[in-house]
Enzyme design. Structure first.
Site, PDB file in Angstrom:
ATOM      1  N   THR A 259       0.816  -1.213   0.000  1.00 52.60           N
ATOM      2  CA  THR A 259       0.000   0.000   0.000  1.00 52.60           C
ATOM      3  C   THR A 259       0.848   1.261   0.000  1.00 52.60           C
ATOM      4  OG1 THR A 259      -1.851   1.152   1.080  1.00 52.60           O
ATOM      5  CG2 THR A 259      -0.262   0.087   2.534  1.00 52.60           C
ATOM      6  N   ARG A 260       0.233   2.345  -0.471  1.00 54.45           N
ATOM      7  CA  ARG A 260       0.841   3.681  -0.359  1.00 54.45           C
ATOM      8  C   ARG A 260      -0.223   4.641   0.146  1.00 54.45           C
ATOM      9  NH1 ARG A 260      -0.688   6.646  -5.242  1.00 54.45           N
ATOM     10  NH2 ARG A 260      -1.572   5.195  -6.708  1.00 54.45           N
TER      11      ARG A 260
ATOM     12  N   ARG B 210      -7.559  -3.626  -7.277  1.00 58.77           N
ATOM     13  CA  ARG B 210      -7.993  -2.935  -8.482  1.00 58.77           C
ATOM     14  C   ARG B 210      -6.962  -1.851  -8.819  1.00 58.77           C
ATOM     15  NH1 ARG B 210     -10.424   1.637  -9.850  1.00 58.77           N
ATOM     16  NH2 ARG B 210     -11.984   1.582 -11.501  1.00 58.77           N
TER      17      ARG B 210
ATOM     18  N   HIS C 146      -8.683   2.590   4.071  1.00 59.19           N
ATOM     19  CA  HIS C 146     -10.119   2.865   4.146  1.00 59.19           C
ATOM     20  C   HIS C 146     -10.844   1.519   4.228  1.00 59.19           C
ATOM     21  CE1 HIS C 146     -10.348   1.852  -0.076  1.00 59.19           C
ATOM     22  NE2 HIS C 146      -9.710   2.943  -0.472  1.00 59.19           N
TER      23      HIS C 146
ATOM     24  N   HIS D  38      -9.938  -1.241   1.721  1.00 57.46           N
ATOM     25  CA  HIS D  38      -8.678  -1.961   1.973  1.00 57.46           C
ATOM     26  C   HIS D  38      -8.875  -3.021   3.050  1.00 57.46           C
ATOM     27  CE1 HIS D  38      -6.843   2.077   0.678  1.00 57.46           C
ATOM     28  NE2 HIS D  38      -6.655   1.242  -0.316  1.00 57.46           N
TER      29      HIS D  38
END
Ligand SMILES: [Zn+2]
Length: 372
Positions: free
Chosen positions: A182-183, A276, A187, A190
């Protein structure tokens, strides 16, 4: 795994390096040296030589056929290499302080447009990876590196290397581990994806990237604090390991998704979550292009988990995805990263269907959560 900063070899290299021609590196390149030496980029032992570089561009594999999709390269200007011949050993320094040595196997020219076209699939300078290439230097230097002094890290507590996570996973008796790249701050979408994976693997490895990202992305401190809040309140203690990795985002979409999977395999993950528009930016890549690319790598050695984007459905009464919810768009609340950033920028707390209140509170406590 090489042991560093202890024993006579590291000490000897530290002393010898003072006499060698020196190449001073950006934090980004210095971090790549460390990632190579610590096995994050295994099986690489150094920066790519030309044969491997071209093979990675054209075939997405090293010249020995190992899957490898993002070139790990060291660029330099001719002026920096005036004292350097092929076969020489040079000292690599960061802020003037030598921390590694490199045997220069090859110095070669490269075509930055070719790089952009093959790695990013575009020459459009609105792509942050393409834009950044404008500052790249003229030559590439290939060769093995050896680290003798660890670099300073901002998040010492969360800086774990592959040799450490492998032991940690074993201590926890995890036979299957899903890696999550992740970056972003987490939310609800996720969390849904992470928990969907956790339903059938033993453990989750949450591994945000710290380091270079484009303006408008979340600052590293914000991502770390937000995950601390999420994990504390919404995950069982022994199901998740959280560590950061200092590696630049490339925004290379599908190619970078495969790279992210290889890196997490090196950390000991058996599975890797591909979301996605993984590693995408704007509309440069199709939302599920990365899933297609993974099919070309049956020999990757890590199993991709293709988990669809989640949304809240009022009729289902919870977080679902397109494969399991039969209801219309009018009942769905989509979690848009862009919309969330807008709300946060205005100082508004996102609703609980989009972000956990504990996470929102932490994010909003930062005066400027975004990279300028
Ligand atoms: Zn539904």
């Amino acid at each position: 795994m090489k042991r560093v900063a202890e024993g006579s070899r590291a000490e000897r290299l530290a002393i010898e390096s003072l006499e060698l021609p020196k190449l001073d590196l950006s934090l980004e390149l210095a971090s790549d040296v460390e990632n190579i030496a610590r096995g994050v980029y295994s099986p690489l032992e150094g920066f790519l030589v030309q044969e491997d570089y071209l093979h990675v561009l054209d075939e997405m594999r090293l010249s020995d056929d190992t899957p490898w999709t993002i070139p790990i390269i060291l660029d330099a200007n001719p002026e920096e290499l005036t004292d350097v011949r092929e076969g020489d050993t040079v000292a690599l320094s960061y802020c003037g302080d030598p921390f590694a040595v490199m045997v220069v196997e090859e110095v070669y020219g490269w075509d930055r447009r070719e790089y952009a076209f093959k790695v990013y699939g575009t020459l459009d300078s609105r792509h942050p990876g393409v834009a950044k290439l404008a500052d790249a230097k003229e030559l590439l230097v290939g060769g093995r590196v050896e680290l003798f002094k660890p670099l300073p890290h901002k998040f010492e507590k969360y800086t774990l290397w592959p040799a450490e996570t492998r032991v940690l996973f074993e201590t926890k008796s995890w036979r299957t581990v899903a890696g999550f790249q992740t970056r972003n701050v987490p939310h609800m979408g996720h969390e849904y994806v992470q928990k969907a994976a956790l339903t059938f693997v033993d453990g989750l490895f949450v591994n945000p990237l710290v380091g270079w990202k484009k303006p408008g992305d979340y600052r590293d401190e914000v991502i770390v604090a937000a995950y601390e809040a999420l994990i504390e309140h919404y995950f069982l203690k022994d199901t998740v390991v959280f560590a950061v990795l200092r590696m630049s985002m490339r925004y290379a979409g599908p190619r970078e998704a495969v790279h992210h999977a290889i890196v997490r395999k090196n950390y000991g993950c058996t599975h890797f979550i591909v979301g996605r528009d993984h590693a995408g930016v704007g509309d440069f890549y199709g939302p599920y292009d990365a899933w297609e690319l993974f099919r070309e790598f049956p020999d990757l050695g890590v199993t991709p988990l293709f988990i669809r984007e989640a949304f809240y459905c009022e009729v289902c009464g919870g977080f679902v995805n397109e494969k399991i919810c039969p209801h219309g768009e009018e009942h769905r609340v989509r979690v848009s990263g862009t919309r969330l950033r807008e709300m946060i920028r205005k100082g508004e707390a996102p609703p609980p269907e989009l972000m956990r209140p504990e996470v929102a509170r932490v994010v909003l406590s930062f005066e400027s959560p975004f990279i300028q």
